[in-house]
Design an enzyme around this catalytic site. Sequence first.
Site, PDB file in Angstrom:
ATOM      1  N   PRO A  87     -70.073  95.540  21.696  1.00 59.91           N
ATOM      2  CA  PRO A  87     -71.203  96.299  20.917  1.00 59.91           C
ATOM      3  C   PRO A  87     -72.519  95.973  21.491  1.00 59.91           C
ATOM      4  O   PRO A  87     -73.070  96.983  21.408  1.00 59.91           O
ATOM      5  CB  PRO A  87     -70.982  95.636  19.671  1.00 59.91           C
ATOM      6  CG  PRO A  87     -70.246  94.389  19.424  1.00 59.91           C
ATOM      7  CD  PRO A  87     -69.548  94.186  20.790  1.00 59.91           C
ATOM      8  N   GLU A 114     -66.396  86.054  17.674  1.00 60.37           N
ATOM      9  CA  GLU A 114     -67.949  86.291  17.986  1.00 60.37           C
ATOM     10  C   GLU A 114     -67.972  87.044  19.353  1.00 60.37           C
ATOM     11  O   GLU A 114     -68.987  87.138  19.644  1.00 60.37           O
ATOM     12  CB  GLU A 114     -68.608  85.028  18.172  1.00 60.37           C
ATOM     13  CG  GLU A 114     -68.858  84.359  16.534  1.00 60.37           C
ATOM     14  CD  GLU A 114     -69.596  85.515  15.769  1.00 60.37           C
ATOM     15  OE1 GLU A 114     -70.487  86.377  16.127  1.00 60.37           O
ATOM     16  OE2 GLU A 114     -69.165  85.625  14.447  1.00 60.37           O
ATOM     17  N   ARG A 152     -57.003 111.076  30.443  1.00 60.35           N
ATOM     18  CA  ARG A 152     -56.729 112.624  30.240  1.00 60.35           C
ATOM     19  C   ARG A 152     -57.254 113.449  31.372  1.00 60.35           C
ATOM     20  O   ARG A 152     -57.307 114.586  31.303  1.00 60.35           O
ATOM     21  CB  ARG A 152     -57.097 112.871  28.942  1.00 60.35           C
ATOM     22  CG  ARG A 152     -58.412 112.662  28.408  1.00 60.35           C
ATOM     23  CD  ARG A 152     -58.498 113.171  27.076  1.00 60.35           C
ATOM     24  NE  ARG A 152     -58.356 114.676  26.535  1.00 60.35           N
ATOM     25  CZ  ARG A 152     -59.230 115.467  26.792  1.00 60.35           C
ATOM     26  NH1 ARG A 152     -60.476 115.297  27.455  1.00 60.35           N
ATOM     27  NH2 ARG A 152     -58.956 116.778  26.366  1.00 60.35           N
ATOM     28  N   ASP A 167     -63.878 121.081  27.496  1.00 59.22           N
ATOM     29  CA  ASP A 167     -64.025 120.169  26.270  1.00 59.22           C
ATOM     30  C   ASP A 167     -65.688 119.998  25.971  1.00 59.22           C
ATOM     31  O   ASP A 167     -66.563 120.189  26.745  1.00 59.22           O
ATOM     32  CB  ASP A 167     -63.225 119.058  26.351  1.00 59.22           C
ATOM     33  CG  ASP A 167     -61.837 119.025  26.371  1.00 59.22           C
ATOM     34  OD1 ASP A 167     -61.310 119.975  25.300  1.00 59.22           O
ATOM     35  OD2 ASP A 167     -61.020 118.530  26.613  1.00 59.22           O
TER      36      ASP A 167
HETATM   37  N1  SAH Z   1     -70.735  89.182  17.541  1.00 64.28           N
HETATM   38  C1  SAH Z   1     -70.506  90.031  18.217  1.00 64.28           C
HETATM   39  C2  SAH Z   1     -69.520  90.994  17.962  1.00 64.28           C
HETATM   40  C3  SAH Z   1     -68.249  90.589  18.391  1.00 64.28           C
HETATM   41  S1  SAH Z   1     -66.953  91.696  17.787  1.00 64.28           S
HETATM   42  C4  SAH Z   1     -71.934  91.066  18.003  1.00 64.28           C
HETATM   43  O1  SAH Z   1     -72.566  91.149  16.770  1.00 64.28           O
HETATM   44  O2  SAH Z   1     -72.181  91.621  18.940  1.00 64.28           O
HETATM   45  C5  SAH Z   1     -65.349  91.074  18.771  1.00 64.28           C
HETATM   46  C6  SAH Z   1     -65.014  91.643  20.003  1.00 64.28           C
HETATM   47  O3  SAH Z   1     -64.833  93.111  19.509  1.00 64.28           O
HETATM   48  C7  SAH Z   1     -65.982  91.877  20.886  1.00 64.28           C
HETATM   49  O4  SAH Z   1     -66.168  90.902  21.868  1.00 64.28           O
HETATM   50  C8  SAH Z   1     -65.681  93.331  21.969  1.00 64.28           C
HETATM   51  O5  SAH Z   1     -64.550  92.888  22.699  1.00 64.28           O
HETATM   52  C9  SAH Z   1     -65.140  93.922  20.584  1.00 64.28           C
HETATM   53  N2  SAH Z   1     -66.101  94.973  20.292  1.00 64.28           N
HETATM   54  C10 SAH Z   1     -66.477  94.976  18.723  1.00 64.28           C
HETATM   55  N3  SAH Z   1     -67.345  96.176  18.607  1.00 64.28           N
HETATM   56  C11 SAH Z   1     -67.224  96.986  19.684  1.00 64.28           C
HETATM   57  C12 SAH Z   1     -67.773  98.122  19.953  1.00 64.28           C
HETATM   58  N4  SAH Z   1     -68.590  98.735  19.334  1.00 64.28           N
HETATM   59  N5  SAH Z   1     -67.406  98.682  21.382  1.00 64.28           N
HETATM   60  C13 SAH Z   1     -66.921  97.848  22.100  1.00 64.28           C
HETATM   61  N6  SAH Z   1     -66.249  96.633  21.719  1.00 64.28           N
HETATM   62  C14 SAH Z   1     -66.348  96.103  20.543  1.00 64.28           C
END
Ligand code: SAH
Length: 238
Positions: A87, A114, A152, A167
């Site tokens: 994220p 995490e 796709r 699209d």
């Molecule tokens: N502590 C981190 C969240 C980890 S969530 C933070 O707050 O930034 C655990 C895993 O989920 C991440 O390592 C990633 O691989 C995935 N993940 C979570 N949210 C995501 C998102 N919006 N986009 C892509 N991957 C995501």
Amino acid sequence: MKVEICTLFPGFFSGPLESSILGRASTAKLLDVRLHNIRDYTHDKHQKVDDRPFGGGPGMVMKPEPVFECVESLNLEPGTPVILTSPRAPLFTQQTAVDLSAYSRLVFLCGHYEGMDERIQEHLATHVYSIGSYVLTGGEPATLVMLDAIVRLIPGVVGKMDSVEQDSFMEGLLDCPHYTRPAEFRGWKVPDILMSGDHSRIESWRQQQKLLETKRWRPDLLAQHQMSPAEQALLEER
Ligand code: SAH
């Protein structure tokens, strides 16, 4: 396209990869997805893939060694994208999908808990993307979303390439609404113009709808769009 997915939960992918267009792409040999269980690259008897964070605090962090070893076992050609899901990253967009669809091999890294030790992002991943401003429990759904959007775009995967080109996002605008039979359903009629057979008026109506939809739902996209005088006129007609 060869796709390597490094994950702690390979089972997550079994249904989606076999269904619909991704499944067809695999059967047609346009897509070859290989799942790699990061846990297989541990050497201790508990197969430990995560550990407590340095500096304290809640949650567990994925250890670097098994992830590095998993990716190194793939013997990647130099320049192969290694995509970390997170994220804390720029947003994955249609343009990202277009760019990545040009490669013949991609690697995805799915985090959990995490997230991964930061050295994975710094020294192993070549790209890092988020699929949206929310937190998932793991990178697996994010990988599936990105993979679907990329695959796709590979020629031959979706029957008609011009349908992909029309699209949403391909030209910076959202798509127009679509209708099919019946022409009247529970008293709700399909717009007359679509039944008129006048292709140039239909085309212009569709273009106008694309502009209106974008203005309504994604004014941020419209603000970035290079509006032609003809498009400006279509928007002002309403
Ligand atoms: N502590 C981190 C969240 C980890 S969530 C933070 O707050 O930034 C655990 C895993 O989920 C991440 O390592 C990633 O691989 C995935 N993940 C979570 N949210 C995501 C998102 N919006 N986009 C892509 N991957 C995501």
